[in-house]
Design an enzyme around this catalytic site. Structure first.
Site, PDB file in Angstrom:
ATOM      1  N   ARG A  48      35.640  39.831  24.133  1.00 60.28           N
ATOM      2  CA  ARG A  48      34.431  39.192  24.642  1.00 60.28           C
ATOM      3  C   ARG A  48      34.031  38.079  23.693  1.00 60.28           C
ATOM      4  NH1 ARG A  48      35.537  40.817  28.710  1.00 60.28           N
ATOM      5  NH2 ARG A  48      34.403  42.071  30.232  1.00 60.28           N
ATOM      6  N   GLU A  64      30.078  31.764  29.850  1.00 57.67           N
ATOM      7  CA  GLU A  64      31.232  31.482  30.715  1.00 57.67           C
ATOM      8  C   GLU A  64      30.761  30.951  32.061  1.00 57.67           C
ATOM      9  OE1 GLU A  64      33.821  34.897  30.865  1.00 57.67           O
ATOM     10  OE2 GLU A  64      34.277  34.773  28.735  1.00 57.67           O
ATOM     11  N   HIS A  75      39.150  33.086  30.779  1.00 58.42           N
ATOM     12  CA  HIS A  75      38.994  34.527  31.015  1.00 58.42           C
ATOM     13  C   HIS A  75      40.049  35.039  32.006  1.00 58.42           C
ATOM     14  CE1 HIS A  75      35.815  37.955  30.841  1.00 58.42           C
ATOM     15  NE2 HIS A  75      37.037  38.456  31.000  1.00 58.42           N
TER      16      HIS A  75
HETATM   17  N1  LIG Z   1      39.968  39.101  28.727  1.00 57.34           N
HETATM   18  C1  LIG Z   1      40.031  39.968  29.701  1.00 57.34           C
HETATM   19  O1  LIG Z   1      40.191  39.630  30.850  1.00 57.34           O
HETATM   20  C2  LIG Z   1      39.927  41.410  29.370  1.00 57.34           C
HETATM   21  C3  LIG Z   1      40.649  42.357  30.103  1.00 57.34           C
HETATM   22  C4  LIG Z   1      40.507  43.713  29.782  1.00 57.34           C
HETATM   23  C5  LIG Z   1      39.658  44.091  28.762  1.00 57.34           C
HETATM   24  N2  LIG Z   1      38.948  43.141  28.126  1.00 57.34           N
HETATM   25  C6  LIG Z   1      38.037  43.500  27.048  1.00 57.34           C
HETATM   26  O2  LIG Z   1      38.785  44.058  25.988  1.00 57.34           O
HETATM   27  C7  LIG Z   1      38.008  44.999  25.279  1.00 57.34           C
HETATM   28  C8  LIG Z   1      38.807  46.282  25.104  1.00 57.34           C
HETATM   29  O3  LIG Z   1      39.146  46.836  26.353  1.00 57.34           O
HETATM   30  P1  LIG Z   1      39.834  48.285  26.398  1.00 57.34           P
HETATM   31  O4  LIG Z   1      40.185  48.536  27.810  1.00 57.34           O
HETATM   32  O5  LIG Z   1      40.882  48.385  25.366  1.00 57.34           O
HETATM   33  O6  LIG Z   1      38.597  49.188  25.987  1.00 57.34           O
HETATM   34  P2  LIG Z   1      38.651  50.562  25.209  1.00 57.34           P
HETATM   35  O7  LIG Z   1      37.321  51.157  25.389  1.00 57.34           O
HETATM   36  O8  LIG Z   1      39.841  51.339  25.601  1.00 57.34           O
HETATM   37  O9  LIG Z   1      38.821  50.145  23.684  1.00 57.34           O
HETATM   38  C9  LIG Z   1      37.810  49.611  22.900  1.00 57.34           C
HETATM   39  C10 LIG Z   1      37.981  50.139  21.498  1.00 57.34           C
HETATM   40  O10 LIG Z   1      37.092  49.457  20.641  1.00 57.34           O
HETATM   41  C11 LIG Z   1      36.674  50.380  19.679  1.00 57.34           C
HETATM   42  N3  LIG Z   1      35.472  49.938  19.000  1.00 57.34           N
HETATM   43  C12 LIG Z   1      34.172  50.130  19.344  1.00 57.34           C
HETATM   44  N4  LIG Z   1      33.377  49.595  18.412  1.00 57.34           N
HETATM   45  C13 LIG Z   1      34.184  49.048  17.472  1.00 57.34           C
HETATM   46  C14 LIG Z   1      33.948  48.358  16.256  1.00 57.34           C
HETATM   47  N5  LIG Z   1      32.707  48.118  15.827  1.00 57.34           N
HETATM   48  N6  LIG Z   1      35.008  47.950  15.548  1.00 57.34           N
HETATM   49  C15 LIG Z   1      36.261  48.193  15.970  1.00 57.34           C
HETATM   50  N7  LIG Z   1      36.550  48.854  17.105  1.00 57.34           N
HETATM   51  C16 LIG Z   1      35.516  49.269  17.842  1.00 57.34           C
HETATM   52  C17 LIG Z   1      36.491  51.653  20.453  1.00 57.34           C
HETATM   53  O11 LIG Z   1      36.526  52.777  19.604  1.00 57.34           O
HETATM   54  C18 LIG Z   1      37.672  51.621  21.392  1.00 57.34           C
HETATM   55  O12 LIG Z   1      38.778  52.325  20.833  1.00 57.34           O
HETATM   56  C19 LIG Z   1      36.725  45.151  26.089  1.00 57.34           C
HETATM   57  O13 LIG Z   1      35.744  44.315  25.536  1.00 57.34           O
HETATM   58  C20 LIG Z   1      37.070  44.618  27.433  1.00 57.34           C
HETATM   59  O14 LIG Z   1      35.979  44.151  28.121  1.00 57.34           O
HETATM   60  C21 LIG Z   1      39.056  41.823  28.398  1.00 57.34           C
HETATM   61  O1  LIG Z   2      36.523  43.546  30.983  1.00 58.55           O
HETATM   62  C1  LIG Z   2      37.422  43.263  31.754  1.00 58.55           C
HETATM   63  O2  LIG Z   2      37.953  44.089  32.510  1.00 58.55           O
HETATM   64  C2  LIG Z   2      37.960  41.886  31.736  1.00 58.55           C
HETATM   65  O3  LIG Z   2      37.195  41.043  30.970  1.00 58.55           O
HETATM   66  C3  LIG Z   2      38.258  41.339  33.077  1.00 58.55           C
HETATM   67  O4  LIG Z   2      37.174  40.672  33.608  1.00 58.55           O
HETATM   68  P1  LIG Z   2      37.307  40.068  35.078  1.00 58.55           P
HETATM   69  O5  LIG Z   2      37.218  41.199  36.013  1.00 58.55           O
HETATM   70  O6  LIG Z   2      36.178  39.135  35.243  1.00 58.55           O
HETATM   71  O7  LIG Z   2      38.635  39.390  35.138  1.00 58.55           O
END
Ligand SMILES: NC(=O)c1ccc[n+]([C@@H]2O[C@H](COP(=O)([O-])OP(=O)(O)OC[C@H]3O[C@@H](n4cnc5c(N)ncnc54)[C@H](O)[C@@H]3O)[C@@H](O)[C@H]2O)c1
Ligand SMILES: O=C(O)[C@H](O)COP(=O)(O)O
Length: 598
Positions: A286, A315, A334
């Site tokens: 994020r 965004e 994104h």
């Molecule tokens: N760019 C995209 O399109 C996209 C896609 C999927 C996920 N994401 C983002 O990626 C991130 C992770 O997703 P995920 O599915 O792996 O989630 P997840 O919940 O499986 O993993 C997140 C991890 O972060 C850890 N965490 C929490 N606080 C923390 C801190 N202060 N320092 C270090 N680690 C910490 C948690 O313990 C957890 O293990 C989320 O923010 C999600 O929104 C973005």
């Molecule tokens: O948190 C997520 O799952 C990702 O950031 C994906 O976001 P989106 O659904 O807008 O692609």
């Protein structure tokens, strides 16, 4: 939870005389429990989240969702796919919707919940991050929030690796240069990944997949995650280290934690100063976890050699955003979750979760409600109903003007203390206690919040019984302290309103009122009468009710001793008229009586 109390303090001293009426008997005998539970069956979660949804529900899909998911939704509900709504348009539409599905581009703010007028019961986030949903407001409004946490993990990890490798080899900048007619081979000399240290910040689903892939590229991978188990990291050859060690020893940092108050701007001036000069940063988590102004400064000073960013604080970012314009930054809009496969998977995952929640099932991906495994739910189902009814009964016994502030719930069970999940039961007792005396709608999502807001303190106690732990519970007792009762016999020796219930053949029964044992099935409504035990009382009350065609389902008398004080509990299927209740009250032997709606 308080220490287990002695079971002796609950020994019953009076034995009940139970007279089940013929109708009840024949029903049980003919159809058995299955037929009775069919009659009473409603999806369990409906009791918590969606109470009245007789017409086809309406689901608003506010951002593009994969076709397979939309089809699943359409098989069940009216689906309104309206994209790019302004906040005002969303607030207007929402009052006509039972569920809302969004991705990361829609802010589901407090105003959205307030504008829904209580109709919105489920928000589905088609993805992982729920930072665009005001969870506190959702919970306060009893609205369930579900997400789709697994289907885009690989897509996000692959995008992280794509950014890592593209950044290291200047792919985006070189591509733009070639397209501009240039051939700058020396300008775009990159750096190698093999042997370099990658710090994965947030070792959850995406972080783990990134770590695996980076190991395959020959990188030395360390990770920081305060909540991740070290053995899971070790299993894939990753060492969990402190935050400072991770950021100070890394050549590359890849961010994979959620945006929370604790992680907001976690990469800031102070922390950039601790990094190795020339570090490279990837962010597919994020935008808000980086202080973007601080990153611009770190890029300008050379502390950060390059950054590859998929996410931004705002965004889309403004056109003149300094990060996006920076020559050492690779930016994507994104796209982490945007593969055909992930979008199809996410759409199905969220559609199933939303439809399930609207049908009354507990969603496995609920974000703001306790997760209770389905086998536990099935086992607890009759106790869930018992809990709500005991709450309803107890609060109706309180005399007007006494504020209910302190409630003690006692669970008696032969199960080990950690083998009984009482969150659901507590929520349903809260629902029973609050709904009859307010206009608030209480469900599993907002029960604790609502109790707290009303200053209602619910304490829980376990009594560990000897014996067979086949059933999760023997009985549940609800006591309301510091109140007066409109039915004095409902007060225990220590002055609290006390009701106790058990489940018999799958049906909740009231088995104690004050210090009187009774036994009446908790169906329909109940009349409680205090009297001096004497012959003919059941007949007198029964005939008044019979004259009005009110069907008696159960009758039971609990007494101190023959011909002494007694409490008669009468279960009725229909509500007796005021006139009949008045006539019951006028029976000379009846000293006190109360009519209670279940
Ligand atoms: N760019 C995209 O399109 C996209 C896609 C999927 C996920 N994401 C983002 O990626 C991130 C992770 O997703 P995920 O599915 O792996 O989630 P997840 O919940 O499986 O993993 C997140 C991890 O972060 C850890 N965490 C929490 N606080 C923390 C801190 N202060 N320092 C270090 N680690 C910490 C948690 O313990 C957890 O293990 C989320 O923010 C999600 O929104 C973005
Ligand atoms: O948190 C997520 O799952 C990702 O950031 C994906 O976001 P989106 O659904 O807008 O692609």
């Amino acid at each position: 939870m308080a220490a287990a109390a002695s079971s002796t303090s609950l020994k019953h001293s009076q034995s009940p005389t139970t007279i089940p009426c013929m109708r009840h008997r024949s029903l049980s005998a003919t159809f058995g429990v299955t037929s009775l539970s069919f009659r009473r069956s409603e999806p369990l979660y409906r009791r918590f989240v969606v109470l009245s949804m007789d017409a086809k529900p309406t689901i608003l899909v506010a951002e593009k969702l994969g076709e397979a998911g939309v089809k699943l939704l359409k098989d069940f509900a009216n689906v309104d796919c309206s994209y790019n709504l302004s906040p005002e348009e969303l607030c207007t539409k929402i009052s006509l919707c039972d569920a809302l599905i969004v991705r990361s581009g829609t802010k589901v703010s407090r105003e959205v919940f307030e504008s829904s007028g209580g109709r919105l019961k489920v928000v589905g986030r088609a993805g992982v991050g729920i930072d665009n949903v005001d969870l506190a407001a959702a919970t306060e409004h009893g609205c369930l929030v579900v997400n789709a946490p697994t289907a885009n993990t690989v897509a996000a990890a692959e995008h992280g690796i794509a950014l890592l490798t593209a950044m290291a080899r200047n792919v985006a900048q070189a591509d733009a240069s070639v397209k501009a007619g240039k051939w700058q081979r020396s300008k775009y000399v990159g750096v190698s990944l093999v042997g370099k240290t990658l710090a994965v910040m947030g070792f959850g689903k995406v972080g783990t997949e990134v770590a695996r892939r980076a190991k395959g590229l020959g990188m030395h991978v360390i990770a920081h995650d305060p909540y991740a188990p070290a053995d899971r990291a070790r299993a894939i050859g990753v060492e969990l280290v402190s935050f400072d060690e991770a950021i100070s020893s890394a050549d590359f940092i890849s961010l994979h934690m959620p945006l929370t108050p604790a992680t907001s701007k976690i990469l800031n001036d102070e922390n950039f100063a601790k990094m190795k000069k020339g570090v490279r940063i990837v962010n597919v988590a994020r935008g808000g976890v980086i202080d973007e102004d601080a990153l611009v400064k770190a890029l300008d000073s050379g502390i950060v050699a390059q950054a590859a960013l998929d996410v931004f604080t705002e965004e889309p970012p403004p056109k003149d955003n300094k990060l996006v314009q920076h020559e050492n930054v690779t930016a994507t809009p994104h796209l982490g979750a945007s593969t055909m496969e992930a979008q199809e998977g996410v759409a199905i995952e969220i559609a199933e979760a939303v439809v399930g929640a609207l049908k009354g099932e507990l969603a496995a991906t609920a974000v703001n409600a306790p997760m209770v495994p389905s086998e536990v739910l099935i086992e607890l189902k009759p106790f869930v109903s018992l809990s709500e009814k005991l709450g309803r009964l107890a609060v109706q016994l309180v005399a007007g003007g006494s504020g209910v502030k302190s409630v003690k719930v006692t669970y008696a069970s032969a199960r080990a203390p950690d083998d009984l999940d009482t969150r659901l039961l507590r929520a349903m007792i809260t629902k029973g206690l609050i709904e009859p005396i307010s206009s608030v709608f209480v469900n599993l999502v907002n029960a604790d919040f609502t109790a707290k807001q009303r200053g209602l303190r619910i304490s829980e106690e376990r009594i560990v019984l000897d014996g067979s732990p086949e059933s999760p519970l023997e009985f549940i007792q609800v006591q309301i302290a510091n109140v007066e009762s409109k039915f004095a016999s409902a007060l225990s020796d220590s002055g609290e309103i006390k009701v106790e219930g058990r489940v018999k053949d799958g049906i909740p029964h009231l088995t104690r009122v004050g210090s009187f044992e009774v036994d009446v099935s908790l169906e329909g409504s109940i009349i409680l009468c205090r009297q001096v035990d004497q012959p003919g009382m059941i007949g007198k009350v029964g005939s008044i009710l019979g004259q009005e065609n009110v069907n008696v389902s159960f009758m039971s008398v609990g007494r101190i001793a023959p011909r002494k004080q007694a409490v008669m509990a009468i279960g009725v299927d229909e509500e007796p008229s005021k006139e009949s209740l008045k006539r019951i009250g006028e029976i000379s032997a009846i000293e006190d009586f109360v009519y209670l709606n279940l």
